[in-house]
Every structure is written in C-alpha cells, then in structure tokens.
Design a protein around this motif. Structure first.
Motif, PDB file in Angstrom:
ATOM      1  N   ILE A  26     -27.275 -22.700  27.562  1.00  0.00           N
ATOM      2  CA  ILE A  26     -28.284 -23.581  28.194  1.00  0.00           C
ATOM      3  C   ILE A  26     -29.637 -23.000  28.165  1.00  0.00           C
ATOM      4  CG2 ILE A  26     -28.988 -24.110  30.455  1.00  0.00           C
ATOM      5  CD1 ILE A  26     -25.776 -24.306  31.390  1.00  0.00           C
ATOM      6  N   LEU A  27     -29.891 -21.678  28.220  1.00  0.00           N
ATOM      7  CA  LEU A  27     -31.201 -21.102  28.061  1.00  0.00           C
ATOM      8  C   LEU A  27     -31.818 -21.371  26.649  1.00  0.00           C
ATOM      9  CD1 LEU A  27     -33.815 -19.906  29.189  1.00  0.00           C
ATOM     10  CD2 LEU A  27     -32.486 -17.575  29.331  1.00  0.00           C
ATOM     11  N   LEU A  28     -30.933 -20.841  25.896  1.00  0.00           N
ATOM     12  CA  LEU A  28     -31.412 -20.915  24.535  1.00  0.00           C
ATOM     13  C   LEU A  28     -31.719 -22.305  24.043  1.00  0.00           C
ATOM     14  CD1 LEU A  28     -32.005 -19.536  21.759  1.00  0.00           C
ATOM     15  CD2 LEU A  28     -29.697 -19.887  21.041  1.00  0.00           C
ATOM     16  N   ARG A  77     -44.740 -24.512  26.417  1.00  0.00           N
ATOM     17  CA  ARG A  77     -43.387 -25.329  26.589  1.00  0.00           C
ATOM     18  C   ARG A  77     -42.365 -24.058  27.001  1.00  0.00           C
ATOM     19  NH1 ARG A  77     -44.160 -30.359  22.722  1.00  0.00           N
ATOM     20  NH2 ARG A  77     -45.867 -31.548  23.963  1.00  0.00           N
ATOM     21  N   ALA A  78     -42.295 -23.157  25.824  1.00  0.00           N
ATOM     22  CA  ALA A  78     -41.568 -22.114  25.763  1.00  0.00           C
ATOM     23  C   ALA A  78     -41.470 -21.437  27.130  1.00  0.00           C
ATOM     24  CB  ALA A  78     -41.602 -21.345  24.741  1.00  0.00           C
ATOM     25  N   ALA A  79     -42.592 -20.819  27.496  1.00  0.00           N
ATOM     26  CA  ALA A  79     -42.839 -20.207  28.819  1.00  0.00           C
ATOM     27  C   ALA A  79     -42.186 -21.014  29.947  1.00  0.00           C
ATOM     28  CB  ALA A  79     -44.279 -19.508  29.155  1.00  0.00           C
ATOM     29  N   LEU A  80     -42.738 -22.117  30.092  1.00  0.00           N
ATOM     30  CA  LEU A  80     -42.363 -23.204  31.091  1.00  0.00           C
ATOM     31  C   LEU A  80     -40.879 -23.385  31.177  1.00  0.00           C
ATOM     32  CD1 LEU A  80     -45.056 -25.856  31.158  1.00  0.00           C
ATOM     33  CD2 LEU A  80     -44.219 -24.235  33.103  1.00  0.00           C
ATOM     34  N   ALA A  81     -40.307 -23.398  30.099  1.00  0.00           N
ATOM     35  CA  ALA A  81     -38.480 -23.646  29.759  1.00  0.00           C
ATOM     36  C   ALA A  81     -37.905 -22.227  30.507  1.00  0.00           C
ATOM     37  CB  ALA A  81     -38.291 -23.661  28.275  1.00  0.00           C
ATOM     38  N   LEU A  82     -38.531 -21.106  30.100  1.00  0.00           N
ATOM     39  CA  LEU A  82     -37.865 -19.676  30.601  1.00  0.00           C
ATOM     40  C   LEU A  82     -37.977 -19.623  32.245  1.00  0.00           C
ATOM     41  CD1 LEU A  82     -36.647 -17.271  30.514  1.00  0.00           C
ATOM     42  CD2 LEU A  82     -38.638 -16.115  30.337  1.00  0.00           C
ATOM     43  N   LEU A  83     -39.258 -20.123  32.415  1.00  0.00           N
ATOM     44  CA  LEU A  83     -39.515 -20.137  34.065  1.00  0.00           C
ATOM     45  C   LEU A  83     -38.623 -21.300  34.736  1.00  0.00           C
ATOM     46  CD1 LEU A  83     -43.019 -19.342  33.920  1.00  0.00           C
ATOM     47  CD2 LEU A  83     -41.410 -17.745  34.516  1.00  0.00           C
ATOM     48  N   GLY A  84     -38.638 -22.275  34.199  1.00  0.00           N
ATOM     49  CA  GLY A  84     -37.763 -23.334  34.638  1.00  0.00           C
ATOM     50  C   GLY A  84     -36.345 -23.256  34.710  1.00  0.00           C
ATOM     51  N   TYR A  85     -35.878 -22.346  33.726  1.00  0.00           N
ATOM     52  CA  TYR A  85     -34.407 -22.094  33.720  1.00  0.00           C
ATOM     53  C   TYR A  85     -34.423 -20.922  34.948  1.00  0.00           C
ATOM     54  CZ  TYR A  85     -30.141 -19.345  32.542  1.00  0.00           C
ATOM     55  OH  TYR A  85     -28.722 -18.701  32.685  1.00  0.00           O
ATOM     56  N   ILE A  86     -35.161 -20.155  34.964  1.00  0.00           N
ATOM     57  CA  ILE A  86     -35.014 -18.996  36.126  1.00  0.00           C
ATOM     58  C   ILE A  86     -35.158 -19.611  37.595  1.00  0.00           C
ATOM     59  CG2 ILE A  86     -36.177 -17.178  37.414  1.00  0.00           C
ATOM     60  CD1 ILE A  86     -37.230 -16.215  34.513  1.00  0.00           C
ATOM     61  N   GLU A  87     -35.921 -20.890  37.583  1.00  0.00           N
ATOM     62  CA  GLU A  87     -35.876 -21.530  38.872  1.00  0.00           C
ATOM     63  C   GLU A  87     -34.639 -22.171  39.003  1.00  0.00           C
ATOM     64  OE1 GLU A  87     -39.755 -23.520  40.691  1.00  0.00           O
ATOM     65  OE2 GLU A  87     -38.658 -24.787  39.244  1.00  0.00           O
ATOM     66  N   ASP A  91     -29.014 -17.518  39.296  1.00  0.00           N
ATOM     67  CA  ASP A  91     -27.661 -16.995  39.220  1.00  0.00           C
ATOM     68  C   ASP A  91     -27.330 -16.344  37.771  1.00  0.00           C
ATOM     69  OD1 ASP A  91     -27.121 -16.850  42.085  1.00  0.00           O
ATOM     70  OD2 ASP A  91     -25.480 -18.088  41.983  1.00  0.00           O
ATOM     71  N   GLY A  92     -27.559 -17.605  36.924  1.00  0.00           N
ATOM     72  CA  GLY A  92     -27.395 -17.525  35.637  1.00  0.00           C
ATOM     73  C   GLY A  92     -28.237 -16.513  34.880  1.00  0.00           C
ATOM     74  N   PHE A  93     -29.655 -16.431  35.315  1.00  0.00           N
ATOM     75  CA  PHE A  93     -30.529 -15.427  34.980  1.00  0.00           C
ATOM     76  C   PHE A  93     -30.086 -14.168  35.449  1.00  0.00           C
ATOM     77  CE2 PHE A  93     -34.716 -13.365  34.558  1.00  0.00           C
ATOM     78  CZ  PHE A  93     -35.004 -13.382  33.294  1.00  0.00           C
ATOM     79  N   ARG A  94     -29.640 -14.114  36.461  1.00  0.00           N
ATOM     80  CA  ARG A  94     -29.332 -12.456  37.047  1.00  0.00           C
ATOM     81  C   ARG A  94     -28.126 -11.955  36.075  1.00  0.00           C
ATOM     82  NH1 ARG A  94     -32.243 -11.194  41.250  1.00  0.00           N
ATOM     83  NH2 ARG A  94     -32.818 -13.057  42.854  1.00  0.00           N
ATOM     84  N   ILE A  95     -27.285 -12.788  35.867  1.00  0.00           N
ATOM     85  CA  ILE A  95     -26.249 -12.327  35.071  1.00  0.00           C
ATOM     86  C   ILE A  95     -26.452 -12.124  33.633  1.00  0.00           C
ATOM     87  CG2 ILE A  95     -23.968 -13.062  33.914  1.00  0.00           C
ATOM     88  CD1 ILE A  95     -23.476 -14.877  36.430  1.00  0.00           C
ATOM     89  N   LEU A  96     -27.510 -12.857  32.886  1.00  0.00           N
ATOM     90  CA  LEU A  96     -27.844 -12.512  31.612  1.00  0.00           C
ATOM     91  C   LEU A  96     -28.685 -11.425  31.557  1.00  0.00           C
ATOM     92  CD1 LEU A  96     -28.997 -15.951  30.318  1.00  0.00           C
ATOM     93  CD2 LEU A  96     -26.917 -14.729  29.812  1.00  0.00           C
ATOM     94  N   MET A  97     -29.411 -10.880  32.586  1.00  0.00           N
ATOM     95  CA  MET A  97     -30.177  -9.666  32.781  1.00  0.00           C
ATOM     96  C   MET A  97     -29.412  -8.654  33.061  1.00  0.00           C
ATOM     97  SD  MET A  97     -33.344 -10.422  32.440  1.00  0.00           S
ATOM     98  CE  MET A  97     -33.812  -8.719  32.854  1.00  0.00           C
TER      99      MET A  97
END
Length: 199
Positions: free
Chosen positions: A63-65, A84-94, A98-104
C-alpha cells in the motif's frame, strides 16, 4: 463470513495487535479471541502467527510503496514530485498509523533487513532516477543523484517517523517545510513555505 472476508478480518485484527504489542508480544490466542474464532482458523488461513504477521507486513508495504510510486510517476516538475511523495508518506502515516508502526518496528522473517528499510530502498531508486535526470539537465554530475536521493528520502522518512507521534503541524505544512529545506537549502529557506502543487 466467506473465507476471504475472514482472512481480511484476521489481517485487520492482527495489524492492530501487532502495532500495539509487536510480533513477539502478541499471542495467537489473543488474535483468535479478538476475532471470535478458534486458533485452527488462523492456522488454516496463515499457517502460523508469523504467517499472519508476514501477510500484514506485505499488505502495508504494498500500500505504501504503491502510494509513493504513484506520486512519483505522474508528469510534473521535480519539486512538485517531491511534494507529492512527501504527502503520500505523511498521508499513509495519517490514514494507516498501525501499518506504519509495524513497518517501522519489526522485521519479518522474509525481510531480515526490515520492511521499512526495504521500502526506502525501492523509493530511493525511483528518486535517484528523477534526480539524476534533473542534475544532468542543470549541468551537475548525474552520478551525484544517487547520493542526494539517499539524503532526500532519509530526510522525508525521518520526518515521517517524528510526525507519527507529534502530528503537529498538519501534514501539508510538514510537507511544505520538507520541500522548503530540500529545495532551497538552509541559505535559501523561505519563512512561509507553500506547496506549489496547489496552484
């Protein structure tokens, strides 16, 4: 529930528990209880707790990639692509905290180097291509694009990790400041940066 619905339910429950407790801190019994199923149902779909975890990581990774790749694939000026890339990452985090916490947090057995570092390698390769073209166009060394891609992706990734818990300011302001620093450097920083992709 159909088999696919049950599998999706288990992935969602697993994602929430793994984000809160990590792979080692989550038991198969907790997952089964939260889903209202017996342990054999989880084994039937995923083979093991680790199998469920691997599926959660692969889903979030994709999903994030896909989101960042899409942001970098459209036609636009390089600065707008960085926005756009920065917004895509921040939007995914928002949207998928939970998914971002797992990936990290934890590296699944299939990716011993870590899901997030693997993801960043994919993104860096794409950014390197963009920067190499831009550097060559401006008469700079295209080979330096690889080094600057590492810097740029690292800056965005580290800021995303910080923003995961702070959430202040909002993601658009964070993206504008990221691009302000990346594009203007410290000597050319603007006091009130704005995203160019809004116009």
């Amino acid at each position: 529930m159909t088999g696919q619905q049950r599998k999706s339910q288990l992935i969602g429950i697993g994602r929430a528990l793994f984000a809160a407790r990590g792979l080692d801190g989550t038991t198969i019994e907790e997952i089964a209880a939260a889903a209202g199923v017996s342990k054999p149902v989880i084994y039937e779909h995923f083979g093991s707790k680790e199998g469920l975890y691997r599926q959660v990581v692969e889903t979030e990774f994709r999903i994030l990639l896909d989101s960042i790749t899409e942001a970098l694939s459209t036609e636009a000026k390089p600065r707008v692509l960085v926005e756009r890339a920065a917004l895509a990452l921040l939007g995914y985090i928002e949207d998928r905290t939970d998914g971002f916490r797992i990936l990290m947090r934890d590296a699944p057995p299939s990716q011993p180097e870590g899901a997030f570092s693997t993801l960043l390698s994919h993104v860096t390769a794409r950014v390197e291509h963009l920067l190499s073209d831009e550097f060559a166009r401006r008469g700079f060394s295209a080979a330096d694009g690889a080094m600057y891609a590492q810097m740029l992706v690292g800056m965005v990734a580290m800021t995303g990790q910080w923003w995961l818990d702070s959430r202040q300011p909002d993601k658009r302001a964070v993206a504008a400041h990221l691009v302000n620093l990346a594009w203007n450097g410290l000597t050319g920083l603007q006091k009130e940066p704005e995203l160019r992709s809004d116009s």
